[in-house]
Every structure is written in structure tokens, then in C-alpha cells.
Design a protein around this motif. Sequence first.
Motif, PDB file in Angstrom:
ATOM      1  N   UNK A  39       0.909  -1.153  -0.056  1.00 29.55           N
ATOM      2  CA  UNK A  39       0.099   0.006   0.037  1.00 29.55           C
ATOM      3  C   UNK A  39       0.741   1.192   0.048  1.00 29.55           C
ATOM      4  N   UNK A  40       2.001   1.263   0.732  1.00 32.24           N
ATOM      5  CA  UNK A  40       2.924   2.301   0.777  1.00 32.24           C
ATOM      6  C   UNK A  40       3.556   2.693  -0.630  1.00 32.24           C
ATOM      7  N   UNK A  41       4.131   1.358  -0.969  1.00 33.00           N
ATOM      8  CA  UNK A  41       4.655   1.551  -2.486  1.00 33.00           C
ATOM      9  C   UNK A  41       3.788   2.190  -3.302  1.00 33.00           C
ATOM     10  N   UNK A  42       2.404   1.840  -3.322  1.00 30.74           N
ATOM     11  CA  UNK A  42       1.500   2.585  -4.354  1.00 30.74           C
ATOM     12  C   UNK A  42       1.622   4.160  -4.174  1.00 30.74           C
ATOM     13  N   UNK A  43       1.421   4.503  -2.818  1.00 30.23           N
ATOM     14  CA  UNK A  43       1.358   5.705  -2.330  1.00 30.23           C
ATOM     15  C   UNK A  43       2.610   6.449  -3.129  1.00 30.23           C
ATOM     16  N   UNK A  44       3.936   5.807  -2.682  1.00 33.64           N
ATOM     17  CA  UNK A  44       5.221   6.433  -3.095  1.00 33.64           C
ATOM     18  C   UNK A  44       5.143   6.570  -4.863  1.00 33.64           C
ATOM     19  N   UNK A 100      -3.980   9.420 -17.645  1.00 37.66           N
ATOM     20  CA  UNK A 100      -4.399   8.962 -16.605  1.00 37.66           C
ATOM     21  C   UNK A 100      -3.888   7.498 -16.646  1.00 37.66           C
ATOM     22  N   UNK A 101      -3.426   6.954 -15.431  1.00 34.18           N
ATOM     23  CA  UNK A 101      -2.609   5.973 -15.198  1.00 34.18           C
ATOM     24  C   UNK A 101      -3.186   4.835 -14.072  1.00 34.18           C
ATOM     25  N   UNK A 102      -3.331   3.611 -14.463  1.00 34.13           N
ATOM     26  CA  UNK A 102      -3.324   2.626 -13.549  1.00 34.13           C
ATOM     27  C   UNK A 102      -2.290   2.129 -12.862  1.00 34.13           C
ATOM     28  N   UNK A 103      -1.656   2.697 -11.833  1.00 34.27           N
ATOM     29  CA  UNK A 103      -0.677   2.239 -11.007  1.00 34.27           C
ATOM     30  C   UNK A 103      -0.929   1.075 -10.025  1.00 34.27           C
ATOM     31  N   UNK A 104      -0.226   0.148 -10.118  1.00 33.21           N
ATOM     32  CA  UNK A 104      -0.884  -1.112  -9.283  1.00 33.21           C
ATOM     33  C   UNK A 104       0.527  -1.984  -8.963  1.00 33.21           C
ATOM     34  N   UNK A 105       1.189  -1.813  -7.799  1.00 32.28           N
ATOM     35  CA  UNK A 105       2.287  -2.744  -7.549  1.00 32.28           C
ATOM     36  C   UNK A 105       1.591  -4.075  -6.999  1.00 32.28           C
ATOM     37  N   UNK A 106       2.214  -5.059  -7.648  1.00 35.12           N
ATOM     38  CA  UNK A 106       1.893  -6.573  -7.265  1.00 35.12           C
ATOM     39  C   UNK A 106       3.046  -7.128  -6.638  1.00 35.12           C
ATOM     40  N   UNK A 107       2.930  -7.317  -5.275  1.00 33.55           N
ATOM     41  CA  UNK A 107       4.184  -7.500  -4.521  1.00 33.55           C
ATOM     42  C   UNK A 107       4.096  -9.157  -4.025  1.00 33.55           C
TER      43      UNK A 107
END
Length: 249
Positions: free
Chosen positions: A128-133, A198-205
Motif C-alpha cells: 500500500x505504501x509503495x503505491x502511495x510513493x 490517466x494511469x493505473x498504477x498497481x504494485x503486485x508484490x
Amino acid sequence: MPIYIKSKKEIEKIKEAGKIVAEVLTKIEGRIKPGVSLKELEQFCETLIRKRGGLPAFKGYKGFPGAVCISLNEEIVHGIPNGRRLKEGDIIKVDVGVIKDGYLADGAKTYTLGKVDSQVQKLIEVTALALTLGIKKSREGKRVGDISFAIQKKVEEAGFSVVRELTGHGVGIELHEEPVIPNFGKEGKGVLLKSGMTLAIEPMVNLGSPETETLNNGWTIITKDRLPSCHFEHTVLVTEEEPEILTSG
């Protein structure tokens, strides 16, 4: 495929789709209980999307059978809702795409059912924090690599791994647009960001190895080591100043 710079009118349309995504991801949390089936969760999501005047963007997309993606535990993304029932300790990733008046928004969130291992809880917090960053780097004049690097740095400092075969993407007019947004990269590299993207930013970790496998259904991607994975996503508007999250409600 071109990179679409959206007009103010188009951005307002994407925001409307984003509001529905946010509502679904907020309200579904109250439905996540032991014994509830993934199909029941899907039906709740689809009913709410349609009630708000939207359409489930994933349903039928390249043949995908579900209205939303629901992925459990070692499943990373593209889980197909079925009769499987939730149990204590499950990690549930819900990915929602909505079309409203021809425009799209995409978002995802990870939930837990009951107590989970402390490392799993850390995995969720770090993702969640990586997404925020990553979102903070979504400004005019930055580059895609700045988003990617911010995500990768946070994840790897915590001892986890980013999935490399799967990426974020542009979204809004189509479900998947340029640019591709990996969750790893180098600062100052990649596509230049401009206001109106407009971007879909989505870390998968992943908790363990970044390696993946695809199930026989042809859709669901899982961790090769069968350790848990986490997924968060927002649709974000690039601006000259603070990026605007369009799926935050």
C-alpha cells in the motif's frame, strides 16, 4: 497504441467511473466473511456497478468470464470468481474495472480475513505504501521510471519482491493503454509524463520469489513458490502539481 492525453470533459467521465470503483472496493469489505463464496462477492460487485449506471469492464474482456477479479492467497491477479468459500486467514485481492458512459477506471485492494501472519501484514502495508510513493511521482515532467523506481525501492528494502511480468498501464478511454508502467525501473528513464494522462498504477508484490505461473484456466497468475502475494491499484491523473487519485471516492 498512442498515449491519450485526456480533455477536462474526459477526465470528469473517468472520475465518475472511478467513484463507482471506490464505492465497490469500500463496500465489499463488509461482505468479506467466513463461508462467503467468491461468486457471491462477484455478484455483489456487479449488482452495485450496474446500480450506479456502470458496466463491469472485465466481463468478457478478451474472454475473461468474471465481472471482477478475485484472487486468494498465492494468486497474484486475474482470479476467476467461483464457488470457493472464504476462510479465516485468507488474503483476498479484489480488482475492479468500471465503464461509465464509455470511460474507464480501474482499482484494486487487498483485504484479510481474521488474523494473518505478521510478515503477511507487513507485506500488505508495504505494498500500500509503495503505491502511495509511486503515485507521488505521477507529475508532469517526471518519467515512468520514476514511478517504477519508487515502488521497487520500497518493496525491496522491506525484503519482498515485485512481480516483473505484470505491469500498470494507461487507462481511461481503453482498459489497457500506453504507457506500460512496470513496478521496477530506473529513475529518469521511460516515457515522459504529461498533464492529462490517466494511469493505473498497481504494485503486485510477493512475499517470496518474484517468479510466477499461470493456472490451467489460462487466466489466474500465482506465485511459483506458493507464498502469498498482495495487490493495490489506483487510477491516477497526472497534473503539474499533486497527482489526483480518481478511484479514492
